[in-house]
Design an enzyme around this catalytic site. Structure first.
Site, PDB file in Angstrom:
ATOM      1  CD  GLN A   1      29.882  16.554  -6.546  1.00  0.00           C
ATOM      2  OE1 GLN A   1      29.426  16.335  -7.668  1.00  0.00           O
ATOM      3  NE2 GLN A   1      30.822  15.809  -6.013  1.00  0.00           N
TER       4      GLN A   1
ATOM      5  CD  GLU B   1      32.693  19.297  -3.854  1.00  0.00           C
ATOM      6  OE1 GLU B   1      33.074  18.407  -4.628  1.00  0.00           O
ATOM      7  OE2 GLU B   1      32.180  19.044  -2.755  1.00  0.00           O
TER       8      GLU B   1
ATOM      9  CG  ASN C   1      40.732  15.926   0.689  1.00  0.00           C
ATOM     10  OD1 ASN C   1      40.323  15.223  -0.247  1.00  0.00           O
ATOM     11  ND2 ASN C   1      40.080  15.998   1.838  1.00  0.00           N
TER      12      ASN C   1
ATOM     13  CB  SER D   1      31.934  15.356 -10.936  1.00  0.00           C
ATOM     14  OG  SER D   1      31.947  15.660  -9.563  1.00  0.00           O
TER      15      SER D   1
ATOM     16  CD  GLU E   1      44.064  17.419  13.864  1.00  0.00           C
ATOM     17  OE1 GLU E   1      44.993  18.245  13.737  1.00  0.00           O
ATOM     18  OE2 GLU E   1      43.101  17.584  14.612  1.00  0.00           O
TER      19      GLU E   1
ATOM     20  NE  ARG F   1      41.227   2.194   2.045  1.00  0.00           N
ATOM     21  CZ  ARG F   1      40.682   1.267   2.830  1.00  0.00           C
ATOM     22  NH1 ARG F   1      39.375   1.077   2.846  1.00  0.00           N
ATOM     23  NH2 ARG F   1      41.449   0.533   3.617  1.00  0.00           N
ATOM     24  CB  ILE F   2      42.348   7.360   6.673  1.00  0.00           C
ATOM     25  CG1 ILE F   2      40.939   7.900   6.941  1.00  0.00           C
ATOM     26  CG2 ILE F   2      43.376   8.048   7.567  1.00  0.00           C
ATOM     27  CD1 ILE F   2      40.404   7.586   8.320  1.00  0.00           C
TER      28      ILE F   2
ATOM     29  CG  HIS G   1      35.756  17.885   3.998  1.00  0.00           C
ATOM     30  ND1 HIS G   1      35.704  16.523   4.199  1.00  0.00           N
ATOM     31  CD2 HIS G   1      34.870  18.436   4.872  1.00  0.00           C
ATOM     32  CE1 HIS G   1      34.835  16.260   5.164  1.00  0.00           C
ATOM     33  NE2 HIS G   1      34.321  17.403   5.587  1.00  0.00           N
TER      34      HIS G   1
ATOM     35  CG  ASP H   1      38.282  15.681   6.506  1.00  0.00           C
ATOM     36  OD1 ASP H   1      38.883  15.517   5.434  1.00  0.00           O
ATOM     37  OD2 ASP H   1      37.313  14.989   6.859  1.00  0.00           O
TER      38      ASP H   1
HETATM   39  C1  GRF Z   1      33.071  15.556  -3.506  1.00  0.00           C
HETATM   40  O1  GRF Z   1      31.856  16.002  -3.009  1.00  0.00           O
HETATM   41  C2  GRF Z   1      34.192  15.913  -2.590  1.00  0.00           C
HETATM   42  O2  GRF Z   1      33.945  17.072  -1.856  1.00  0.00           O
HETATM   43  C3  GRF Z   1      34.242  14.735  -1.665  1.00  0.00           C
HETATM   44  O3  GRF Z   1      33.929  13.634  -2.469  1.00  0.00           O
HETATM   45  C4  GRF Z   1      33.141  14.055  -3.568  1.00  0.00           C
HETATM   46  C5  GRF Z   1      33.773  13.551  -4.817  1.00  0.00           C
HETATM   47  O4  GRF Z   1      32.937  13.717  -5.923  1.00  0.00           O
HETATM   48  N1  GRF Z   1      35.537  14.655  -1.032  1.00  0.00           N
HETATM   49  P1  GRF Z   1      33.474  13.390  -7.384  1.00  0.00           P
HETATM   50  O5  GRF Z   1      33.948  11.947  -7.354  1.00  0.00           O
HETATM   51  O6  GRF Z   1      34.564  14.348  -7.705  1.00  0.00           O
HETATM   52  O7  GRF Z   1      32.275  13.542  -8.282  1.00  0.00           O
END
Ligand code: GRF
Length: 213
Positions: free
Chosen positions: A174, A177, A110, A16, A146, A94-95, A112, A148
């Site tokens: 989300q 986000e 990234n 998403s 390191e 994956r890290i 989070h 997050d």
């Molecule tokens: C999101 O909640 C993001 O914060 C986390 O993984 C999720 C990914 O969601 N790292 P999507 O695949 O973008 O819907």
């Protein structure tokens, strides 16, 4: 460093955030091309979504490689072959090793799902609920070795409501986000945000909602 023009999203799940970034590129809000979508998970929804957006996409399955390093080399080769200059991790599970991070240091983002530095790692929404937090949120940050812990570019906050469970809280986070990730990508493309000496530098003209003051 020149202005980023070619973005790749790397994701393991639903995609998403990838779709929100694709939409922002298409609208011209992000003056760059989403040139490649990579997933390490075959049949991940993000790949179907990328196809719907008619975006170049491919699976690089980590299980096909004998080591983390070999998997990352394969990704780096594809990114470099596609002249990618900004890499956006969006639910990539994956890290990454230092080698990969060094290659895109300062051009690797990234998102989070917590208000970092709170709750690095997994199960962030349940942890916020268990702690009785009154607010939750998401953080876009530059990636450093390191986990997050990279410098924050932007955060979004939402209230925790009575009756919330992890999934209702996740949905509220989300939605935010999808606002802040395209914004952070735009700032990076426009060189209004940079990683300088390990810290986030922001153009003084930038206000928190991304408009020019
Ligand atoms: C999101 O909640 C993001 O914060 C986390 O993984 C999720 C990914 O969601 N790292 P999507 O695949 O973008 O819907």
């Amino acid at each position: 460093m020149s202005t980023p023009r070619r973005i790749a999203v790397i994701a393991s799940g639903s995609g998403s955030n990838m779709a929100a970034i694709a939409a922002a590129c298409e609208r011209g809000d992000i003056p760059a091309t989403l040139s490649l979508v990579i997933s390490n998970v075959p049949h991940a929804r993000v790949l179907a979504r990328a196809a719907e957006w008619q975006l170049p996409n491919r699976c690089i399955n980590h299980r096909d490689y004998e080591s983390r390093g070999a998997f990352e080399e394969a990704m780096l080769q594809v990114l470099q072959k596609n002249a990618i200059d900004l890499v956006v991790l969006a639910g990539f599970m994956r890290i990454l090793t230092d080698r990969f991070i060094r290659e895109y240091y300062g051009s690797l983002l990234n998102i989070h799902p917590s208000l970092l530095p709170k709750y690095p790692g997994l199960n962030t929404h349940q942890r916020a609920l268990d702690a009785g937090d009154e607010e939750a949120g998401a953080t876009v940050h530059f990636v450093i070795p390191e986990l997050d812990a990279g410098p924050t570019i932007v955060q979004a906050r939402v209230p925790v409501l009575s009756g919330d469970d992890a999934s209702s809280l996740a949905a509220r986070v989300q939605a935010q986000e999808h606002q802040i990730y395209p914004l952070a990508v735009r700032w990076c493309v426009e060189k209004k945000v940079e990683l300088r000496k390990g810290k986030v530098w922001k153009d003084p003209s930038l206000t928190s909602n991304g408009t020019n003051a």
